[in-house]
Design a protein around this motif. Structure first.
Motif, PDB file in Angstrom:
ATOM      1  N   MET A 232       0.821  -1.208   0.000  1.00 61.35           N
ATOM      2  CA  MET A 232       0.000   0.000   0.000  1.00 61.35           C
ATOM      3  C   MET A 232       0.857   1.261   0.000  1.00 61.35           C
ATOM      4  N   ASP A 233       2.043   1.192   0.588  1.00 60.89           N
ATOM      5  CA  ASP A 233       2.956   2.338   0.604  1.00 60.89           C
ATOM      6  C   ASP A 233       3.776   2.441  -0.669  1.00 60.89           C
ATOM      7  N   GLY A 234       3.554   1.530  -1.617  1.00 59.51           N
ATOM      8  CA  GLY A 234       4.256   1.600  -2.893  1.00 59.51           C
ATOM      9  C   GLY A 234       5.652   1.002  -2.871  1.00 59.51           C
ATOM     10  N   SER A 235       5.936   0.108  -1.942  1.00 60.13           N
ATOM     11  CA  SER A 235       7.264  -0.502  -1.858  1.00 60.13           C
ATOM     12  C   SER A 235       7.435  -1.524  -2.976  1.00 60.13           C
ATOM     13  N   SER A 236       8.582  -1.497  -3.638  1.00 60.46           N
ATOM     14  CA  SER A 236       8.879  -2.468  -4.690  1.00 60.46           C
ATOM     15  C   SER A 236       9.286  -3.795  -4.061  1.00 60.46           C
ATOM     16  N   ALA A 237       9.409  -4.811  -4.916  1.00 57.16           N
ATOM     17  CA  ALA A 237       9.783  -6.131  -4.412  1.00 57.16           C
ATOM     18  C   ALA A 237      11.175  -6.123  -3.801  1.00 57.16           C
ATOM     19  N   VAL A 238      12.099  -5.376  -4.436  1.00 59.02           N
ATOM     20  CA  VAL A 238      13.466  -5.306  -3.912  1.00 59.02           C
ATOM     21  C   VAL A 238      13.487  -4.567  -2.583  1.00 59.02           C
ATOM     22  N   GLN A 239      12.767  -3.450  -2.496  1.00 61.35           N
ATOM     23  CA  GLN A 239      12.707  -2.699  -1.253  1.00 61.35           C
ATOM     24  C   GLN A 239      12.058  -3.514  -0.140  1.00 61.35           C
ATOM     25  N   THR A 240      11.021  -4.256  -0.471  1.00 59.48           N
ATOM     26  CA  THR A 240      10.358  -5.093   0.530  1.00 59.48           C
ATOM     27  C   THR A 240      11.300  -6.167   1.054  1.00 59.48           C
ATOM     28  N   PHE A 241      12.095  -6.737   0.150  1.00 54.69           N
ATOM     29  CA  PHE A 241      13.002  -7.802   0.570  1.00 54.69           C
ATOM     30  C   PHE A 241      14.079  -7.281   1.519  1.00 54.69           C
ATOM     31  N   PHE A 242      14.712  -6.152   1.158  1.00 57.63           N
ATOM     32  CA  PHE A 242      15.837  -5.668   1.954  1.00 57.63           C
ATOM     33  C   PHE A 242      15.401  -4.884   3.188  1.00 57.63           C
ATOM     34  N   ARG A 243      14.227  -4.273   3.160  1.00 58.79           N
ATOM     35  CA  ARG A 243      13.814  -3.431   4.285  1.00 58.79           C
ATOM     36  C   ARG A 243      12.825  -4.104   5.226  1.00 58.79           C
ATOM     37  N   ILE A 244      12.186  -5.174   4.766  1.00 52.45           N
ATOM     38  CA  ILE A 244      11.188  -5.846   5.614  1.00 52.45           C
ATOM     39  C   ILE A 244      11.560  -7.309   5.838  1.00 52.45           C
ATOM     40  N   THR A 245      11.732  -8.040   4.735  1.00 53.97           N
ATOM     41  CA  THR A 245      11.948  -9.487   4.872  1.00 53.97           C
ATOM     42  C   THR A 245      13.264  -9.805   5.582  1.00 53.97           C
ATOM     43  N   LEU A 246      14.368  -9.246   5.099  1.00 56.54           N
ATOM     44  CA  LEU A 246      15.657  -9.573   5.695  1.00 56.54           C
ATOM     45  C   LEU A 246      15.752  -9.175   7.169  1.00 56.54           C
ATOM     46  N   PRO A 247      15.335  -7.947   7.564  1.00 54.88           N
ATOM     47  CA  PRO A 247      15.403  -7.628   9.002  1.00 54.88           C
ATOM     48  C   PRO A 247      14.559  -8.558   9.864  1.00 54.88           C
ATOM     49  N   LEU A 248      13.351  -8.905   9.400  1.00 59.04           N
ATOM     50  CA  LEU A 248      12.499  -9.790  10.182  1.00 59.04           C
ATOM     51  C   LEU A 248      12.971 -11.240  10.113  1.00 59.04           C
ATOM     52  N   LEU A 249      13.712 -11.575   9.072  1.00 56.55           N
ATOM     53  CA  LEU A 249      14.215 -12.933   8.913  1.00 56.55           C
ATOM     54  C   LEU A 249      15.558 -13.139   9.612  1.00 56.55           C
ATOM     55  N   LYS A 250      16.145 -12.072  10.113  1.00 54.71           N
ATOM     56  CA  LYS A 250      17.488 -12.143  10.676  1.00 54.71           C
ATOM     57  C   LYS A 250      17.642 -13.188  11.778  1.00 54.71           C
ATOM     58  N   PRO A 251      16.754 -13.291  12.775  1.00 57.06           N
ATOM     59  CA  PRO A 251      16.965 -14.313  13.820  1.00 57.06           C
ATOM     60  C   PRO A 251      17.080 -15.721  13.266  1.00 57.06           C
ATOM     61  N   ALA A 252      16.151 -16.124  12.395  1.00 57.24           N
ATOM     62  CA  ALA A 252      16.204 -17.469  11.825  1.00 57.24           C
ATOM     63  C   ALA A 252      17.412 -17.630  10.907  1.00 57.24           C
ATOM     64  N   LEU A 253      17.740 -16.594  10.160  1.00 54.98           N
ATOM     65  CA  LEU A 253      18.854 -16.666   9.222  1.00 54.98           C
ATOM     66  C   LEU A 253      20.187 -16.799   9.956  1.00 54.98           C
ATOM     67  N   VAL A 254      20.346 -16.041  11.034  1.00 58.27           N
ATOM     68  CA  VAL A 254      21.594 -16.094  11.795  1.00 58.27           C
ATOM     69  C   VAL A 254      21.764 -17.465  12.449  1.00 58.27           C
ATOM     70  N   VAL A 255      20.689 -18.005  12.998  1.00 58.71           N
ATOM     71  CA  VAL A 255      20.766 -19.337  13.611  1.00 58.71           C
ATOM     72  C   VAL A 255      21.125 -20.387  12.562  1.00 58.71           C
ATOM     73  N   ALA A 256      20.510 -20.314  11.389  1.00 60.78           N
ATOM     74  CA  ALA A 256      20.803 -21.275  10.326  1.00 60.78           C
ATOM     75  C   ALA A 256      22.262 -21.187   9.888  1.00 60.78           C
ATOM     76  N   ILE A 257      22.766 -19.970   9.705  1.00 60.21           N
ATOM     77  CA  ILE A 257      24.160 -19.797   9.280  1.00 60.21           C
ATOM     78  C   ILE A 257      25.115 -20.269  10.369  1.00 60.21           C
ATOM     79  N   LEU A 258      24.792 -19.979  11.627  1.00 57.40           N
ATOM     80  CA  LEU A 258      25.656 -20.400  12.724  1.00 57.40           C
ATOM     81  C   LEU A 258      25.739 -21.920  12.801  1.00 57.40           C
ATOM     82  N   PHE A 259      24.592 -22.589  12.790  1.00 56.78           N
ATOM     83  CA  PHE A 259      24.589 -24.045  12.857  1.00 56.78           C
ATOM     84  C   PHE A 259      25.335 -24.656  11.680  1.00 56.78           C
TER      85      PHE A 259
END
Length: 343
Positions: A232-259
């Protein structure tokens, strides 16, 4: 006339509630420790004791030959840090004299094994993270047959590592499938860098599903309303990925990379079966785990020192990962408990 004693003051309701909650918390904690005690005892026996015994043994010298009188190996005795310095400074005891190890000796290949181990870990984890995110995004979509796809993705991860190694051994054979399909003639398991990339390909194929599953679990925790607000705010797919998905995915992503990083640093099966630690006519694919196993066949004390060094290297990587890369996922929980306690 006797004065009546004043009735005892009852604690305020809020304080009484806190005391009751604290007593309940202590009771739950005692029950939890009682339930965990058998597992803790078993872990101390099968994990802690061997580690302590290995560290103690690493400070002893190797057997110094056979006693001609008894026909038995002579006891070496305590030598302090000598086994460690032999590995770190690539020194050998030849004729009772400490000198630089000749080429081809285990100590001379120590830093090569360190390089190979970290090279495999960095490259494989990077590739598996990229492919894991891509696969997780596909599996997170709603489409017909999604369950079948998720089950199929698990197949490489479910195959035992030894079976995977033999499968890729036949694929990488000079007259195997890969060279035949691509119409090339590459000695995948003999050439130095070709053998390294062969191991990377095989490990990436096998372990990417593990990364994908952990990342998929993190994706499913992101509320759909967040993406709707971004659209609704006009965010593109790339902006959504880097500004929303990656920050919210960080806990799971960091655990996966660490393991996955800790698992890759102790890689043994694939290079041991595919190349035996060789490659390029030398030790091109020899990891620290392979070097430890080879050294166990020659000297327990020296191998104990090498395994302790390997353990410390992996522990240091885990510590730096947690402290520097934000893998401490319990910080917010501590803050929440502190705020609740002060309220």
């Amino acid at each position: 006339m006797t004065a009546l004693a004043a009735p005892p003051k009852s604690p305020p309701p809020k304080l009484a509630g806190r005391e009751s909650a604290e007593a309940n918390r202590r009771r739950v904690t005692r029950v939890a420790y009682a339930l965990l005690a058998p597992t803790i005892i078993v872990m101390l026996i099968i994990v802690a004791y061997p580690i302590v015994q290995s560290v103690i043994q690493s400070f002893n010298s190797d057997a110094s030959g056979i006693d001609p009188k008894t026909g038995l190996f002579r006891a070496g005795g305590f030598v302090g840090l000598q086994n460690y310095t032999n590995w770190l400074f690539q020194q050998c005891q030849i004729g009772g004299v400490t000198q630089a190890c000749p080429p081809g000796s285990p100590q001379a290949g120590f830093y090569n094994s360190v390089f190979v181990t970290f090279f495999f870990a960095i490259v494989t984890v990077a590739l598996e993270t990229v492919f894991g995110i891509w696969m997780a995004f596909i599996m997170n979509r709603n489409f017909r047959g999604r369950g079948i796809l998720r089950a199929a993705v698990l197949v490489p991860w479910a195959i035992p590592t030894a079976v995977t190694a033999k499968l890729w051994y036949f694929i990488f054979d000079p007259s195997g499938v890969l060279n035949t399909v691509l119409n090339i003639n590459v000695l995948w398991l003999s050439d130095l860098w070709a053998s390294r990339f062969a191991i990377i390909i095989a490990d990436t194929w096998k372990t990417t599903p593990f990364m994908a599953l952990l990342i998929l679990a993190g994706l499913q925790l992101i509320p759909e309303e967040t993406y709707e607000a971004a659209r609704m705010d006009g965010s593109s797919a790339v902006q959504t990925f880097f500004r929303i998905t990656l920050p919210l995915l960080k806990p799971a992503l960091v655990v996966a990379i660490l393991f996955r990083t800790l698992d890759a640093l102790r890689m043994y099966d694939l290079p041991a079966i595919l190349t035996g630690g060789g490659g390029g006519g030398g030790q091109g694919t020899q990891t620290l785990s392979i070097l430890v196993v080879k050294q166990i066949q020659q000297s327990n004390d020296s191998a104990s020192a090498l395994s302790t060094i390997t353990f410390l290297l992996i522990f240091a990587v885990a510590f730096l990962f947690i402290r520097l890369l934000g893998a401490n996922l319990t910080g917010n929980e501590r803050k929440a408990r502190r705020v609740a306690k002060e309220a």
